[in-house]
Design a protein around this motif. Sequence first.
Motif, PDB file in Angstrom:
ATOM      1  N   PRO A 155      33.490  48.683  36.332  1.00 44.08           N
ATOM      2  CA  PRO A 155      34.255  49.934  36.700  1.00 44.08           C
ATOM      3  C   PRO A 155      33.913  50.063  38.568  1.00 44.08           C
ATOM      4  CG  PRO A 155      33.348  50.454  34.789  1.00 44.08           C
ATOM      5  CD  PRO A 155      32.709  49.014  35.161  1.00 44.08           C
ATOM      6  N   ASP A 156      32.718  49.894  38.853  1.00 40.57           N
ATOM      7  CA  ASP A 156      32.373  49.854  40.431  1.00 40.57           C
ATOM      8  C   ASP A 156      32.950  48.973  41.045  1.00 40.57           C
ATOM      9  OD1 ASP A 156      30.849  52.164  39.611  1.00 40.57           O
ATOM     10  OD2 ASP A 156      28.957  51.066  39.596  1.00 40.57           O
ATOM     11  N   LEU A 157      32.897  47.667  40.593  1.00 42.03           N
ATOM     12  CA  LEU A 157      33.704  46.647  41.465  1.00 42.03           C
ATOM     13  C   LEU A 157      35.182  46.996  41.648  1.00 42.03           C
ATOM     14  CD1 LEU A 157      33.247  43.841  42.748  1.00 42.03           C
ATOM     15  CD2 LEU A 157      34.031  42.904  40.532  1.00 42.03           C
ATOM     16  N   LEU A 158      35.863  47.417  40.380  1.00 43.04           N
ATOM     17  CA  LEU A 158      37.272  47.786  40.649  1.00 43.04           C
ATOM     18  C   LEU A 158      37.521  48.776  41.640  1.00 43.04           C
ATOM     19  CD1 LEU A 158      38.140  47.950  36.855  1.00 43.04           C
ATOM     20  CD2 LEU A 158      38.736  46.101  38.539  1.00 43.04           C
ATOM     21  N   ALA A 159      36.445  49.709  41.770  1.00 46.95           N
ATOM     22  CA  ALA A 159      36.720  50.650  42.626  1.00 46.95           C
ATOM     23  C   ALA A 159      36.593  50.412  44.171  1.00 46.95           C
ATOM     24  CB  ALA A 159      35.880  51.797  42.417  1.00 46.95           C
ATOM     25  N   ASP A 160      35.826  49.260  44.359  1.00 48.32           N
ATOM     26  CA  ASP A 160      35.695  48.774  45.822  1.00 48.32           C
ATOM     27  C   ASP A 160      36.323  47.629  46.141  1.00 48.32           C
ATOM     28  OD1 ASP A 160      33.557  50.895  45.821  1.00 48.32           O
ATOM     29  OD2 ASP A 160      32.196  49.507  45.302  1.00 48.32           O
ATOM     30  N   ALA A 161      36.740  46.859  45.123  1.00 47.77           N
ATOM     31  CA  ALA A 161      37.441  45.576  45.561  1.00 47.77           C
ATOM     32  C   ALA A 161      38.900  45.860  45.782  1.00 47.77           C
ATOM     33  CB  ALA A 161      37.209  44.361  44.516  1.00 47.77           C
ATOM     34  N   GLY A 162      39.619  44.845  46.561  1.00 39.35           N
ATOM     35  CA  GLY A 162      41.153  44.933  46.553  1.00 39.35           C
ATOM     36  C   GLY A 162      41.532  43.810  45.451  1.00 39.35           C
ATOM     37  N   ALA A 163      42.822  43.825  45.289  1.00 43.21           N
ATOM     38  CA  ALA A 163      43.278  43.014  44.338  1.00 43.21           C
ATOM     39  C   ALA A 163      43.138  41.419  44.543  1.00 43.21           C
ATOM     40  CB  ALA A 163      45.069  43.192  44.474  1.00 43.21           C
TER      41      ALA A 163
END
Length: 102
Positions: free
Chosen positions: A56-64
């Motif tokens: 989830p942390d990666l999802l919050a920080d990374a773009g598509a």
Amino acid sequence: MSDLDQMLEQAKAIQDQMASMRDRLSATEVTGTAANGSVRVSMTAAGNFTAVHLDPDLLADAGAEEMEELMLAALRDAGEQLREMTERRMGSLNEIFQSIPQ
């Protein structure tokens, strides 16, 4: 025992070993990773995907685009693991074939 009987016995043993190897491979699962395990993709040797994990942390920080690249990297990692495992297991089968008298 005649040569033909011996050859048939060896062929049956090889067939049994190949079936066993196929069963073990299809039951085997590998997990490909990317971004230090933040992206994980699990799949069986039969090519069935069984799980995907996205931190989830990666999802919050990374773009598509970054997520796409990380997913692709995890898929490639899983594919490479399967390829290497199959080569190792097929190597043992090749040893069996080479042990058969010509």
